[in-house]
Structures are given as C-alpha cells and as structure tokens.
Design a protein around this motif. Structure first.
Motif, PDB file in Angstrom:
ATOM      1  N   GLY A 106      -4.695   6.775  12.551  1.00  0.00           N
ATOM      2  CA  GLY A 106      -5.115   6.476  13.822  1.00  0.00           C
ATOM      3  C   GLY A 106      -6.378   5.506  13.626  1.00  0.00           C
ATOM      4  N   SER A 107      -6.889   5.156  14.690  1.00  0.00           N
ATOM      5  CA  SER A 107      -8.234   4.203  14.443  1.00  0.00           C
ATOM      6  C   SER A 107      -9.259   4.979  14.075  1.00  0.00           C
ATOM      7  CB  SER A 107      -8.461   3.532  16.003  1.00  0.00           C
ATOM      8  OG  SER A 107      -9.814   3.067  15.880  1.00  0.00           O
ATOM      9  N   GLY A 108      -9.982   4.446  12.890  1.00  0.00           N
ATOM     10  CA  GLY A 108     -11.331   5.330  12.328  1.00  0.00           C
ATOM     11  C   GLY A 108     -10.789   6.075  11.123  1.00  0.00           C
ATOM     12  N   GLY A 109      -9.406   6.334  10.822  1.00  0.00           N
ATOM     13  CA  GLY A 109      -9.019   7.325   9.945  1.00  0.00           C
ATOM     14  C   GLY A 109      -8.785   6.444   8.548  1.00  0.00           C
ATOM     15  N   SER A 110      -9.147   7.143   7.352  1.00  0.00           N
ATOM     16  CA  SER A 110      -9.299   6.594   6.077  1.00  0.00           C
ATOM     17  C   SER A 110      -7.934   5.512   5.959  1.00  0.00           C
ATOM     18  CB  SER A 110      -9.367   7.466   4.983  1.00  0.00           C
ATOM     19  OG  SER A 110      -9.117   8.613   5.398  1.00  0.00           O
ATOM     20  N   SER A 111      -6.813   6.450   6.327  1.00  0.00           N
ATOM     21  CA  SER A 111      -5.526   5.737   5.722  1.00  0.00           C
ATOM     22  C   SER A 111      -5.433   4.365   6.663  1.00  0.00           C
ATOM     23  CB  SER A 111      -4.478   6.454   6.271  1.00  0.00           C
ATOM     24  OG  SER A 111      -4.558   7.841   5.619  1.00  0.00           O
ATOM     25  N   TYR A 112      -5.625   4.467   8.085  1.00  0.00           N
ATOM     26  CA  TYR A 112      -5.619   3.440   8.910  1.00  0.00           C
ATOM     27  C   TYR A 112      -6.404   2.348   8.221  1.00  0.00           C
ATOM     28  CZ  TYR A 112      -6.280   0.137  12.653  1.00  0.00           C
ATOM     29  OH  TYR A 112      -6.391  -1.069  13.468  1.00  0.00           O
ATOM     30  N   GLU A 113      -7.734   2.587   8.042  1.00  0.00           N
ATOM     31  CA  GLU A 113      -8.901   1.413   7.583  1.00  0.00           C
ATOM     32  C   GLU A 113      -8.279   1.054   6.142  1.00  0.00           C
ATOM     33  OE1 GLU A 113     -11.265   0.538   9.377  1.00  0.00           O
ATOM     34  OE2 GLU A 113     -10.926   2.152  10.920  1.00  0.00           O
ATOM     35  N   ILE A 114      -7.658   1.713   5.176  1.00  0.00           N
ATOM     36  CA  ILE A 114      -7.222   1.276   4.277  1.00  0.00           C
ATOM     37  C   ILE A 114      -6.224  -0.118   4.247  1.00  0.00           C
ATOM     38  CG2 ILE A 114      -6.217   1.632   1.964  1.00  0.00           C
ATOM     39  CD1 ILE A 114      -7.495   4.439   1.820  1.00  0.00           C
ATOM     40  N   ILE A 115      -5.236   0.511   5.072  1.00  0.00           N
ATOM     41  CA  ILE A 115      -3.831  -0.426   5.395  1.00  0.00           C
ATOM     42  C   ILE A 115      -4.479  -1.504   5.974  1.00  0.00           C
ATOM     43  CG2 ILE A 115      -2.003  -0.613   6.421  1.00  0.00           C
ATOM     44  CD1 ILE A 115      -1.276   2.304   5.816  1.00  0.00           C
ATOM     45  N   HIS A 116      -5.402  -1.430   7.402  1.00  0.00           N
ATOM     46  CA  HIS A 116      -5.869  -2.406   7.948  1.00  0.00           C
ATOM     47  C   HIS A 116      -6.273  -3.379   6.966  1.00  0.00           C
ATOM     48  CE1 HIS A 116      -7.457  -4.375  11.518  1.00  0.00           C
ATOM     49  NE2 HIS A 116      -8.339  -4.223  11.019  1.00  0.00           N
ATOM     50  N   HIS A 117      -7.523  -3.146   6.191  1.00  0.00           N
ATOM     51  CA  HIS A 117      -8.360  -4.313   5.519  1.00  0.00           C
ATOM     52  C   HIS A 117      -7.380  -4.651   4.457  1.00  0.00           C
ATOM     53  CE1 HIS A 117     -11.684  -2.151   7.654  1.00  0.00           C
ATOM     54  NE2 HIS A 117     -12.261  -3.252   7.312  1.00  0.00           N
ATOM     55  N   LEU A 118      -6.563  -4.127   3.743  1.00  0.00           N
ATOM     56  CA  LEU A 118      -5.764  -4.622   2.598  1.00  0.00           C
ATOM     57  C   LEU A 118      -4.520  -5.820   3.408  1.00  0.00           C
ATOM     58  CD1 LEU A 118      -4.542  -1.817   0.636  1.00  0.00           C
ATOM     59  CD2 LEU A 118      -6.120  -3.056   0.070  1.00  0.00           C
ATOM     60  N   VAL A 119      -4.250  -5.409   4.591  1.00  0.00           N
ATOM     61  CA  VAL A 119      -3.357  -6.288   5.166  1.00  0.00           C
ATOM     62  C   VAL A 119      -4.019  -7.501   5.808  1.00  0.00           C
ATOM     63  CG1 VAL A 119      -1.565  -6.828   7.299  1.00  0.00           C
ATOM     64  CG2 VAL A 119      -1.688  -4.660   5.561  1.00  0.00           C
ATOM     65  N   LYS A 120      -5.134  -7.172   6.333  1.00  0.00           N
ATOM     66  CA  LYS A 120      -6.103  -8.360   6.900  1.00  0.00           C
ATOM     67  C   LYS A 120      -6.559  -9.482   6.017  1.00  0.00           C
ATOM     68  CE  LYS A 120     -10.065  -8.508   9.836  1.00  0.00           C
ATOM     69  NZ  LYS A 120     -11.125  -7.856  10.768  1.00  0.00           N
ATOM     70  N   LYS A 121      -6.971  -8.825   5.022  1.00  0.00           N
ATOM     71  CA  LYS A 121      -7.790  -9.502   3.907  1.00  0.00           C
ATOM     72  C   LYS A 121      -7.173 -10.229   2.642  1.00  0.00           C
ATOM     73  CE  LYS A 121     -11.954  -7.241   5.039  1.00  0.00           C
ATOM     74  NZ  LYS A 121     -12.907  -6.023   4.706  1.00  0.00           N
ATOM     75  N   LEU A 122      -6.058  -9.776   2.332  1.00  0.00           N
ATOM     76  CA  LEU A 122      -5.212 -10.299   1.186  1.00  0.00           C
ATOM     77  C   LEU A 122      -3.885 -11.137   1.642  1.00  0.00           C
ATOM     78  CD1 LEU A 122      -5.205  -6.998  -1.089  1.00  0.00           C
ATOM     79  CD2 LEU A 122      -6.486  -8.837  -1.147  1.00  0.00           C
ATOM     80  N   PRO A 123      -3.880 -12.245   0.898  1.00  0.00           N
ATOM     81  CA  PRO A 123      -2.549 -13.026   1.229  1.00  0.00           C
ATOM     82  C   PRO A 123      -1.483 -12.292   0.285  1.00  0.00           C
ATOM     83  CG  PRO A 123      -4.023 -14.101  -0.133  1.00  0.00           C
ATOM     84  CD  PRO A 123      -4.871 -12.652  -0.035  1.00  0.00           C
ATOM     85  N   ILE A 124      -1.793 -11.856  -0.820  1.00  0.00           N
ATOM     86  CA  ILE A 124      -0.567 -11.179  -1.785  1.00  0.00           C
ATOM     87  C   ILE A 124      -0.829  -9.785  -1.919  1.00  0.00           C
ATOM     88  CG2 ILE A 124       0.555 -11.420  -3.984  1.00  0.00           C
ATOM     89  CD1 ILE A 124      -0.540 -14.132  -3.902  1.00  0.00           C
ATOM     90  N   LEU A 125       0.189  -8.899  -2.040  1.00  0.00           N
ATOM     91  CA  LEU A 125       0.137  -7.608  -2.495  1.00  0.00           C
ATOM     92  C   LEU A 125       0.972  -7.299  -3.356  1.00  0.00           C
ATOM     93  CD1 LEU A 125      -0.492  -5.406   0.803  1.00  0.00           C
ATOM     94  CD2 LEU A 125      -1.661  -5.047  -1.284  1.00  0.00           C
ATOM     95  N   LEU A 126       0.403  -6.483  -4.496  1.00  0.00           N
ATOM     96  CA  LEU A 126       1.128  -6.333  -5.528  1.00  0.00           C
ATOM     97  C   LEU A 126       1.453  -4.613  -5.604  1.00  0.00           C
ATOM     98  CD1 LEU A 126      -0.649  -8.165  -8.275  1.00  0.00           C
ATOM     99  CD2 LEU A 126       1.445  -9.013  -6.956  1.00  0.00           C
TER     100      LEU A 126
END
Ligand SMILES: NC(=O)c1ccc[n+]([C@@H]2O[C@H](COP(=O)([O-])OP(=O)(O)OC[C@H]3O[C@@H](n4cnc5c(N)ncnc54)[C@H](OP(=O)(O)O)[C@@H]3O)[C@@H](O)[C@H]2O)c1
Length: 318
Positions: A166-186
C-alpha cells in the motif's frame, strides 16, 4: 478523509467491547488500524513512545499512554483495564544486530503484563514463512515473538502476512522507486522466490475482523492476497502498470548486502531496514492454510489491483 477499508466487512462491531490497547500506532499497520477501530466506535488506548501531545492531536478521541515495551512497569500500566490488545511492535529500525533481542524481550514483557492485567485477548500480526525451513533473522524473529506471546495464559490470535502492499509502506516504496528510477534491473536468484502480497486494506479488514469474531481467540491464520507471484514478477507487473519500459537481466549473484546498499541509495529507506527485508526474500512467503477466508469471507485484491490502489492513494495524498 480516505474511504474506510472496513466499510463492507462481513463482521459487525461489538458494542459491549471494553477498552482496546493498540501498540505500534506510529507504524505503518497500527496507524491505519486506529482509524478503522475508531470509526467502528471502539474505545481505544494507544501505546506510544515519544510525544504524547502530538498523538493526542492526531487522535483526539483516543486515550494515549506513553510506554516502552522494553520497560515491564510501563507495559503493565499501559495494559491496565484492557480487554483486547493488538501487538504490532517490531524493532527492525534498530538494525540487524539489535532487533532480535529487543523484539524477544518486548514480547515477553507484554505477555507477562497482559497476564497480570487479565487481558482477555491479544491479536498479533507476524510474518509468513515455513517454520520447517531455514528462516531469515527477520522472519525467525516474528515467529519467536508469536511463541513468546503464546506462552502466557492470555489467548493470542496470530495473523501471518507476507509483503503488505500500500502507499507509504516499505515494500511499495522500494518497488516504486526501483521501477521509477532504473532503466535496467538485474534481479538476483532470490527474486525467483514466491510471495503472496496482501493489500493494506485487506490486511486491516482481517485485523478488525478477528476482533469481531471472538472464536478466533487462540487461533493461527495465514493472510494473503489473491495472487502468488515471484518478486521478479512483482517488479515486472509494477513496471507494466507504470508504463515504464525496463530491461530485466537475471543476475547469478545473491549479494544481499550489495543489492540492499544500492537500493538504499535509490529509495528513501535506510540500508539497515532494506537489508533485513531483502534477507527475508530468501524465504518463500505464501499462505500455508486459508481458513481465514471462511471465517471472514471477502474477495482479497489481486496484485494488479493493489498497485493501482496504492498509486491512486499516493497521488491523492500529494
Ligand atoms: N509492513 C509490512 O509489510 C509487514 C509485512 C508482514 C508483517 N508485518 C508485521 O506487522 C507488524 C507491524 O508492522 P509495521 O510495518 O506496521 O511496523 P513499523 O511501521 O516498523 O512500526 C513498528 C512499531 O513498533 C513500535 N515499537 C518498536 N519498538 C518499540 C518499543 N520498544 N516499545 C513500544 N513500541 C515500539 C514503533 O514505535 P516507535 O515509533 O516508537 O519506534 C512502531 O510504532 C509487525 O509485527 C510486522 O512484522 C508487517
């Protein structure tokens, strides 16, 4: 005010219920739970550390008690004249070296104080994980807390959840920021492990629901959302819904510390917390039993519905 999560809950408020103690109210789950319990007319005492006046301003209709779970006398005072207590305390923020012993002692103090005050029920939210497998320190500590609470005479209802989304939860924040900021994920090998995320709204419904079904006292229930998926799939689905084009290249390296360090640079969460959470991704966290679905029947959200709800909530809160 946001829409209440428990509006359509199949259970009904219990008007004769005595005072309820909620712990962990400055935390993610506890803060949302308080809003729902107050809306259903329950009398609450909120156990906090820190500035009581600030909490009083936030929840003027609740009683506030200042107590540290590591101080047995303070916990005893907090539990005086309480009928049901929610145990939502954990100390992950203390970091990998210190949180286990703190959580162990806090649960023992709470168990003793609840017994002394003849509390009728404790409701505890812990973490999913197969106890017959080798669990991470974090998940192992959640089980240890359940055992410490259950050892007393007060019946404990234990709910076990994986990622709460949910919004504000640590899991959401991690996934949201990784997806928003990275072009490639390993994604590392452990990203292929399975998880059963639950929407914050559904989790809160179960926490309130078990209070309103007294037969759940002493029971042990796994709670999860509609979908079981790998962490890899969770990231990919999130990227798809955000309309973000990303390259996913599987990495053969486990390197939990490195992944945690990089994620701490990209997300607003501290390294120590991310490290504890990533260690837990080494374990599969899916419901091993589903009896709660018959006791509190409703259709939990799918992962895609959780993402959409969390994104909308985030936009509305800006
Ligand atoms: N969030 C998730 O994704 C998730 C998933 C599965 C299970 N759970 C379980 O749900 C429960 C609540 O999690 P959460 O995410 O809401 O936690 P959280 O946001 O980290 O909050 C933890 C709470 O514990 C309180 N606390 C810590 N040490 C304390 C102490 N010594 N005395 C009194 N209060 C203390 C904190 O108060 P201060 O502000 O004073 O530090 C805070 O209110 C935990 O048992 C967790 O394992 C959470």
């Amino acid at each position: 005010m946001n829409e209440l999560f428990c509006k359509n809950l199949p259970t009904k408020p219990i008007p004769s219920m005595g005072k309820i103690l909620v712990t962990g109210v400055s935390g993610y789950v506890g803060g949302h739970l308080v809003v729902e319990l107050l809306a259903r007319g329950y009398q609450l005492r909120l156990m906090v550390r820190g500035d009581a006046e600030a909490y009083k301003r936030r929840w003027p209709n609740a009683e506030i008690v200042v107590a540290n779970a590591l101080d047995p006398e303070q916990v005893k005072t907090a539990l005086r004249d309480i009928e049901v207590a929610y145990y939502l305390i954990h100390s992950l923020n203390m970091g990998p070296k210190r949180f286990e012993s703190a959580d162990h002692q806090a649960a023992l103090n709470f168990k003793d104080a609840a017994e002394e005050n003849q509390v009728k029920r404790i409701i505890y939210l812990g973490g999913l994980g197969d106890v017959s497998s080798h669990l991470s320190h974090h998940l192992g500590s959640r089980i240890d807390t359940a055992i410490n609470l259950i050892m007393g005479k007060v019946p404990v209802t234990t709910l076990r959840a994986a990622v709460i989304f949910g919004s504000g939860g640590s899991s959401y924040e991690i996934i949201h920021h990784l997806v928003k900021k990275l072009p490639i994920l390993l994604p590392p090998p452990w990203a292929k492990n399975k998880c059963q995320p639950i929407a914050l709204r559904d989790l809160i419904k179960y926490l309130v629901g078990v209070l309103e079904v007294p037969e759940t006292a002493g029971g042990y229930y796994d709670v999860g959302g509609r979908d079981i998926l790998t962490y890899d799939e969770m990231l990919k689905d999130f990227a798809k819904i955000m309309n973000k084009k990303m390259l996913f290249i599987s990495s053969p390296f486990n390197a939990v510390s490195l992944y945690s360090y990089i994620s701490s640079l990209i997300t607003p969460l501290p390294y120590t917390l991310i490290r504890c959470l990533f260690e837990s991704l080494q374990n599969e966290t899916v419901c091993l039993e589903n009896s709660i679905r018959d006791i509190i029947p409703f259709q939990p959200l799918s992962y895609k519905e959780m993402i959409l709800e969390a994104i909308t909530e985030k936009k509305l809160s800006k």
